[in-house]
Design an enzyme around this catalytic site. Structure first.
Site, PDB file in Angstrom:
ATOM      1  N   GLN A 118       0.677  -1.005  -0.016  1.00 60.46           N
ATOM      2  CA  GLN A 118      -0.151  -0.328  -0.096  1.00 60.46           C
ATOM      3  C   GLN A 118       0.934   1.164   0.128  1.00 60.46           C
ATOM      4  OE1 GLN A 118      -1.941   1.910   3.755  1.00 60.46           O
ATOM      5  NE2 GLN A 118      -3.889   1.270   2.515  1.00 60.46           N
ATOM      6  N   TYR A 167      -5.457  11.305   4.741  1.00 56.77           N
ATOM      7  CA  TYR A 167      -4.261  10.747   4.396  1.00 56.77           C
ATOM      8  C   TYR A 167      -3.870  12.371   2.658  1.00 56.77           C
ATOM      9  CZ  TYR A 167      -3.243   8.145   8.107  1.00 56.77           C
ATOM     10  OH  TYR A 167      -3.291   7.313   8.828  1.00 56.77           O
ATOM     11  N   ARG A 213      -7.525   2.522  -2.569  1.00 57.21           N
ATOM     12  CA  ARG A 213      -8.556   2.265  -1.273  1.00 57.21           C
ATOM     13  C   ARG A 213      -8.931   4.010  -1.084  1.00 57.21           C
ATOM     14  NH1 ARG A 213      -7.761   0.838   4.606  1.00 57.21           N
ATOM     15  NH2 ARG A 213      -9.268  -1.041   5.030  1.00 57.21           N
ATOM     16  N   GLY A 259      -9.369  -7.405   9.281  1.00 55.26           N
ATOM     17  CA  GLY A 259      -8.543  -6.363  10.142  1.00 55.26           C
ATOM     18  C   GLY A 259      -8.244  -7.163  11.052  1.00 55.26           C
TER      19      GLY A 259
END
Length: 358
Positions: free
Chosen positions: A100, A181, A228, A314
């Site tokens: 990622q 982000y 994502r 997760g």
């Protein structure tokens, strides 16, 4: 018992997956100070390779992309060597590795980076968030607004990082456009006050994300690239407005990204199933959906509802390296130790027991 749909094989881009589970990206803060993942990181991901698609923690594409201490990078020769060991560990256990790419933008603090520079962002607006540093929590500072030249350099950084990931033996990359982000900061009207071609309208706020995705796809092949997104996610001080504003923004963005024919769309979903259905209708390849708070009985719900093809895990995967075996056999799951999530060594990282060790 888990739904039979979880155990159907699936083709994602260039890789054949044995089932519909995956490892969701989760920051663990265990890289070396220079951003190189060490042997323990390879052990951690290798342990979880039975998940098939292994999506790594957020990995900065440049010095300016770092926000937290001891997060990994993928832009230097040392980084490539470190990640090659991770790729070897995952491949040895039959998994596929997607790294990622995460540029944090304003979600940073100079004390957490080697260069100690001011963070960068679409606009000079602080996230006003508490950031963990070596001396304790500190507020995120006001970032420096990226110039057009800086934006071009950042896109080139993503391109270089993607090439570096492939050089390390990864099967692909996931572009992090979510969770507050940098890419998400460009999308949100409360963090992007620009008056040029990267701000203002829905089309302009989407431009940077689309250009990053197009550059990465051109560099390594669209079938090696996922992205994502997290519509309405309020992390990092993001506020994308009311539901209609969010739908307008993301309908445009996902429609444009769909034309790139990327390997997958990964949605960190917070509840607008109508929007998620619209993504499913226009996206030409795989859709991954992760939600907060799912029970083990709910893991396959989005697949069974034809909203997703793959369900990334997760905390279940974090605390259970053999989570696939446990779910197949309806075995009990380990609980996560929240005190060991970030930083440290093998405790709470590579020492969770498997069924064979219980």
């Amino acid at each position: 018992m888990t739904s039979p749909s979880l155990w159907q094989p699936f083709t994602l881009g260039r890789v054949e997956l044995p089932h519909r589970l995956a490892l969701a990206p989760m920051t663990r803060n265990r890289a070396n100070p220079d951003g190189t993942p060490g042997p323990l990181v390879a052990t951690y991901y290798g342990q979880r390779a039975s998940l098939g698609l292994v999506i790594t923690e957020g990995t900065q594409p440049s010095d300016d992309g770092q926000g937290y201490p001891n997060t990994p990078g993928i832009y230097t020769p040392a980084h490539i060597v470190g990640w090659s060991n991770v790729a070897d560990a995952v491949h040895a256990e039959g998994g596929a590795l997607f790294i990622q790419l995460m540029h944090v933008g304003r979600m940073s603090h100079p004390d957490n980076t080697t260069h100690h520079r001011q963070p960068v962002a679409p606009s000079a607006i602080s996230a006003d968030q508490d950031m963990f540093t070596a001396t304790g929590p500190q507020k995120t500072p006001v970032p420096r607004e990226l110039s057009i030249s800086d934006i071009e350099t950042t896109i080139a950084d993503f391109r270089h990082a993607a090439a570096s990931a492939i050089a390390a033996g990864a099967d692909g990359v996931e572009i992090h456009g979510a969770n507050g982000y940098l890419l998400h900061q460009f999308l949100s009207p409360n963090s992007n006050h620009r008056a040029d071609q990267y701000g203002g309208s829905v089309e302009n706020r989407s431009r940077f994300v689309i250009e990053v995705a197009a550059a990465v796809a051109e560099e390594i092949g669209a079938d090696r690239v996922g992205i994502r997104l997290s519509p309405s996610m309020p992390l990092g001080g993001i506020n994308e407005g009311d539901i209609e504003s969010v739908r307008t923004q993301y309908t445009h963005l996902v429609g444009e990204l769909a034309t790139l024919n990327l390997a997958y769309l990964h949605v960190h979903h917070v509840g607008d199933d109508e929007l998620l259905r619209s993504f499913r209708d226009v996206w030409p390849t795989a859709v991954l959906v992760v939600r907060y708070g799912r029970t083990r009985e709910q893991i396959a719900d989005d697949i069974d509802a034809d909203l997703a093809d793959i369900a990334p895990l997760g905390q279940f995967a974090l605390a259970n390296p053999d989570v696939v075996e446990r779910l197949r056999n309806d075995a009990p799951l380990n609980d996560v130790d929240p005190t060991t999530l970030y930083g440290g060594g093998e405790t709470g990282y590579t020492d969770y027991p498997t069924l064979a060790r219980v």
